[in-house]
Design a protein around this motif. Structure first.
Motif, PDB file in Angstrom:
ATOM      1  N   GLN A  72       0.829  -1.200   0.000  1.00 24.90           N
ATOM      2  CA  GLN A  72       0.000   0.000   0.000  1.00 24.90           C
ATOM      3  C   GLN A  72       0.874   1.265   0.000  1.00 24.90           C
ATOM      4  N   PRO A 127      -9.318   0.308  -7.514  1.00 26.39           N
ATOM      5  CA  PRO A 127     -10.029   0.368  -6.234  1.00 26.39           C
ATOM      6  C   PRO A 127      -9.094   0.473  -5.035  1.00 26.39           C
ATOM      7  N   ALA A 128      -7.907  -0.110  -5.145  1.00 28.73           N
ATOM      8  CA  ALA A 128      -6.949   0.004  -4.047  1.00 28.73           C
ATOM      9  C   ALA A 128      -6.515   1.461  -3.870  1.00 28.73           C
ATOM     10  N   GLN A 163      -8.233   4.120  -4.850  1.00 31.02           N
ATOM     11  CA  GLN A 163      -9.395   4.897  -4.410  1.00 31.02           C
ATOM     12  C   GLN A 163      -9.617   4.732  -2.913  1.00 31.02           C
ATOM     13  N   SER A 164      -9.437   3.529  -2.435  1.00 34.41           N
ATOM     14  CA  SER A 164      -9.605   3.274  -1.006  1.00 34.41           C
ATOM     15  C   SER A 164      -8.591   4.067  -0.182  1.00 34.41           C
ATOM     16  N   LEU A 165      -7.357   4.099  -0.657  1.00 34.74           N
ATOM     17  CA  LEU A 165      -6.327   4.887   0.022  1.00 34.74           C
ATOM     18  C   LEU A 165      -6.707   6.362   0.067  1.00 34.74           C
ATOM     19  N   ASP A 219      -9.638   7.841  -0.309  1.00 30.35           N
ATOM     20  CA  ASP A 219     -10.841   8.115   0.488  1.00 30.35           C
ATOM     21  C   ASP A 219     -10.523   8.119   1.982  1.00 30.35           C
ATOM     22  N   ALA A 220      -9.633   7.226   2.412  1.00 29.63           N
ATOM     23  CA  ALA A 220      -9.311   7.140   3.832  1.00 29.63           C
ATOM     24  C   ALA A 220      -8.421   8.291   4.292  1.00 29.63           C
TER      25      ALA A 220
END
Length: 960
Positions: free
Chosen positions: A567, A719-720, A722-724, A726-727
């Motif tokens: 990540q 998506p990985a 985007q998840s980063l 967003d968080a």
């Protein structure tokens, strides 16, 4: 006007209101030496002396002279006054620079006594160097024959090895080839730094003749900046140096090159044996712009380059990227020469696509010339360039040295020295002309109707490096075959004489000729950079009250703790995407234009901060660095928030283009700055912060990028990412830093509180185990190496104090400089010590990495011997204090204070470190020797050519 002071006549004055300065132009009556002084209220005083140095071949004579004159002089008969000054001066800049047509020796210091010492040493170096009575200097810095244990000769020399490293860079090969084609009748056709294949052609007699001809006072251009004691400076110049010379004929620049079509040049460049050749062809184009004197054209050409190729959505980049014809296209202007030119580079394409790529670019240029360039793009590029020119951030150079170089860009060629120092109404003129079709006409003139141009095709080759090495070996064999036994004996004697000279320390009497400061001349406490902490609108704020001349510098620090290694690599890539993909209100193209129009800078990066006293936890942050004029601050903050919260990651083609470019950039970093790569790998072996930075931006991050391109799967990666995003992009994770002399921090925080989602706080820290000691190599296509070894001295029970700064200075300049650079032939070396506990030796462009590793193993023994001799540490302490107090721009003052804050280093701790440094004794350093020895028995990372790596006894070798 026309007043005489210490042999100098003042010719004219010119007000420079943008600099709050007055320019004084003078000439030394007896010699004709010219002088410019920028009189202004600036504590950091700058001196520079430059000479026109026009090469007539590729032997690099002026580059070798630049090194050599700083190796002792009549008044200062030590082996390397330059190194002695590095040890014990309070300089803010100390270096020498070789350009295609000039050589510059600049220094700067805030201390008046130190300033005069530095100036005297440099004047004696250029006018009375020891090269005339010590030919060993030429052999050390330029080239020589050196015999190995088997009696086989090899070429060696500091400049020779430096240029071997430079010639591993495809960019340098391309630029050299274009210069040769564009300027076949002028000195610009030659490589001023020297071609390794030609450097051994230079004789000692030619070397001395070049100095006699070009380093005459009548050729000198002397630059002063700041609150200097002019009476004292002019007296030193006249009475101590210039008065003993007669006027001689000045060097005259040759006429500008008549327009030529340089045709197509074809050259090969080396790639690693493991690398694939397809898709690595490069095309380079050169277009001459005119004369140094046409400033408006040169600035406009830079603006046009930004419009045409400033980002992936710009017209020329899109023309090749959208058709998948190449990975990138770049434009750059070379404007610090008499005859400036523009370079276009199309990189990483398949050879069969070369014609199509060239045609696509040509078609797009014709379309823009006929249909017009988007006015919004031009407005944005003009705004960005004006911001940069008014900000006057000279990067690695102090402001005074930057102004010196700008002065020479006109003055050297006969123009007014102040021609490039102010912006004036330049951009008002360009904006008015924009509306009249000026930039379309300029485009036609540069690219479509230019009779003065050239093209280079660079072809990747697995065998080019071996062919180059074989050619060098064949030449050596021919030369050796022609030697008589007496010749060989003479050369071996010269080698022994050089070795003896290099290993003989300077006498106390010689060292005493160099004036030095005392500890009483130093500040007892470090500079306290402004830092106030507060909370506005629920957002923590770091506030720095610094004079910024109407510019606001803002940094967003967003917590990104708790990430897994993969990540972190994703986050490093995400930083490259942000600001270059569409958002809710802007296409990617519109966004790039909006950023240029609104911001001086909007840049994303990821970094890791160590936690004091911990090795397996750190803090990881996503950072956004932004600068803007005060009236544009709100718009810039809104734009930053939009990028953070609404970036559209569905733009797969653009994301893939950026990944490909990132792979090339990081690979190039391994080739050109392998010492940084090696130190990064060592840091990862011993600290969580080092390991995290490796995954974010280091070689581990490069390997991740390489794997993503080779096995592209956007459906899984998007998506990985985007998840980063967003968080991380939320109020709960934000700390805001604001640098300005006005009360704008609260306004900025309130605006962001309204724009960012509240979100969820990050974990307390990132838990990440260091890798442990390794002996590893990274193979690059080069003949040289970057050899690094090191570890964590805290594991031997030693904490970090100011004494470690002194140990770094001592070993870097008293031991490693002589053993690795002077005797070993590397271009650079040192001991890096960090407050995280890392101690790491490194070399730069090193001909024998394995020998350097052996040298590092003796560092602790050298330190013990040095301390037991009870030698005076005063000068080294002064130099270490100087290193800890660099001259900082307004923006750097803010970011430096932020770094201390995140690392938990407050002002009281910095004062403790200063006190420990000032009070250090030989016994203090002796107590560090065991811990240093333990650290240097830790890990090894060597970046270099495979033959070098195989000689180092490494456990593993990976390739770029």
């Amino acid at each position: 006007m026309n007043t005489l002071l210490h042999g100098f006549t003042e010719i004219r004055q010119a007000p420079l209101p943008e600099l709050d300065a007055t320019l004084h132009e003078m000439e030394h009556t007896q010699t004709g030496a010219r002088l410019v002084w920028l009189e202004r209220d600036e504590e950091n005083k700058t001196f520079g002396i430059a000479f026109p140095t026009l090469p007539k071949d590729d032997t690099g004579v002026f580059h070798i002279l630049e090194h050599s004159v700083l190796c002792g002089s009549d008044r200062y008969p030590v082996k390397e006054p330059f190194v002695e000054l590095l040890k014990h001066s309070m300089n803010t800049f100390l270096n020498a620079l070789t350009f295609p047509d000039k050589t510059l020796y600049p220094i700067s210091s805030r201390n008046p006594k130190d300033f005069l010492t530095l100036m005297r040493v440099y004047l004696d170096a250029v006018f009375h160097p020891a090269i005339y009575h010590n030919p060993a200097i030429f052999r050390q810095e330029g080239w020589r024959y050196e015999f190995d244990a088997d009696g086989q000769p090899h070429y060696k020399g500091v400049v020779f090895n430096e240029m071997k490293g430079a010639f591993a860079d495809a960019d340098a090969l391309e630029t050299n080839a274009l210069n040769r084609a564009l300027f076949p009748d002028t000195p610009y056709r030659f490589v001023s730094g020297g071609d390794p294949a030609c450097i051994p052609d230079l004789t000692y007699e030619q070397f001395l003749a070049a100095h006699r001809k070009f380093y005459a006072p009548s050729n000198a251009l002397i630059f002063l900046d700041g609150a200097v004691d002019l009476d004292t400076v002019l007296r030193v110049l006249d009475e101590e140096y210039l008065r003993s010379f007669a006027r001689s004929e000045r060097t005259v620049f040759p006429p500008l090159q008549a327009p030529v079509d340089g045709g197509v040049q074809r050259i090969e460049y080396e790639v690693a044996s493991e690398a694939e050749e397809p898709g690595r062809t490069r095309l380079g184009y050169g277009f001459v712009l005119g004369s140094y004197a046409d400033r408006e054209t040169l600035v406009a050409a830079g603006v046009l380059a930004q419009v045409l190729a400033g980002d992936n959505e710009s017209p020329l980049c899109r023309a090749v990227l959208s058709r998948q014809l190449a990975k990138d296209l770049m434009l750059r202007v070379y404007d610090s020469v008499a005859q400036p030119w523009l370079q276009m580079e199309i990189t990483d394409l398949h050879a069969e696509n070369a014609a199509a790529a060239e045609q696509a670019v040509l078609d797009e240029l014709r379309r823009l010339a006929e249909q017009g360039i988007d006015r919004a793009k031009l407005e944005a590029a003009l705004a960005r360039r004006e911001f940069e020119m008014r900000e006057r951030d000279f990067g690695p150079y102090t402001p005074g040295v930057g102004l010196c170089m700008q002065t020479l860009e006109s003055w050297l060629y006969g123009g007014q020295p102040e021609a490039n120092l102010q912006v004036g109404a330049l951009f008002d003129s360009l904006r008015a002309k924009m509306r009249e079709g000026y930039f379309e006409e300029l485009l036609r003139r540069i690219f479509l109707e230019n009779p003065h141009k050239a093209k280079v095709v660079l072809t990747p080759s697995h065998t080019a490096g071996e062919a180059r090495r074989q050619a060098e070996a064949d030449r050596l064999a021919r030369e050796a075959a022609a030697w008589t036994e007496a010749d060989r004996t003479t050369l071996q004697q010269k080698q022994q004489e050089l070795d003896a000279w290099q290993q003989t320390p300077d006498s106390p009497e010689a060292l005493a000729t160099l004036p030095s400061l005392t500890l009483a001349d130093l500040p007892a406490a470090p500079t306290d950079l402004p830092l106030e902490t507060a909370t506005w609108a629920g957002i923590p704020v770091l506030r720095h009250r610094v004079k910024t001349r109407g510019i606001v510098y803002v940094t967003f620090y967003l917590d990104a703790d708790g990430l897994r290694p993969e990540q972190m690599s994703e986050l490093g890539y995400l930083c490259q995407l942000l600001g270059h993909l569409p958002t809710r209100h802007y296409t990617a193209e519109q966004l790039n234009d909006r950023i240029r129009l609104t911001c001086g800078e909007l840049r994303f990066y990821a970094t890791a901060y160590a936690i004091p006293g911990e090795t397996d936890r750190c803090h990881v942050k996503l950072c956004l660095s932004l600068s803007a004029l005060e009236p544009k601050l709100d718009a810039a903050l809104d734009l930053a928030a939009e990028v953070l919260t609404t970036t559209d990651l569905s733009a797969e083609p653009a994301a893939r283009d950026i990944l490909r470019q990132l792979r090339t950039q990081r690979m190039q970093n391994c080739i050109m700055a392998g010492h940084n790569v090696g130190i990064g790998r060592l840091a990862a072996q011993f600290s969580a912060a080092g390991a995290a930075q490796e995954y974010l931006t280091g070689f581990a991050g490069y390997q991740w990028v390489k794997a993503q391109e080779d096995h592209w799967d956007w459906a899984a990666l998007r998506p990985a990412l985007q998840s980063l995003l967003d968080a991380i992009a939320c109020q709960a994770r934000l700390t805001l830093a604001v640098t300005t002399d006005h009360d704008l921090a609260g306004q900025a925080a309130a605006r962001l509180a309204a724009a960012l989602p509240e979100g969820v706080a990050a974990p307390e820290a990132t838990a990440l185990a260091p890798w442990g000691a390794r002996r590893e190599g990274i193979a690059i296509p080069a003949d040289i190496a970057f050899a690094c070894c090191g570890g964590d001295f805290r594991r031997a029970g030693q904490g970090y104090t100011g004494a470690w700064q002194l140990a770094s200075k001592l070993l870097g300049l008293e031991y490693l400089w002589n053993a690795v650079r002077v005797q070993g032939g590397a271009y650079g070396t040192g001991l890096a010590v960090r407050d995280t506990g890392l101690a790491a030796c490194w070399s730069y462009r090193d001909p024998r990495g394995v020998q350097s590793l052996e040298t590092y193993s003796r560092c602790a023994d050298f330190l013990r011997q040095f301390c037991r001799e009870g030698r005076d540490l005063t000068g080294l302490i002064i130099g270490a204090v100087s290193d800890s107090e660099p001259l900082l721009s307004p923006q750097a003052q803010g970011t430096t204070a932020d770094t201390w804050y995140w690392q938990g280093v407050d002002y009281a701790e910095r004062c403790r470190r200063r006190k420990a440094l000032l009070s250090a004794t030989p016994d203090t350093l002796l107590a560090l020797a065991d811990a240093l020895e333990t650290a240097l028995q830790g890990g090894v990372c060597v970046v270099g050519g495979r033959p070098q790596l195989e000689a180092c006894g490494l456990d593993s070798i990976e390739s770029v």
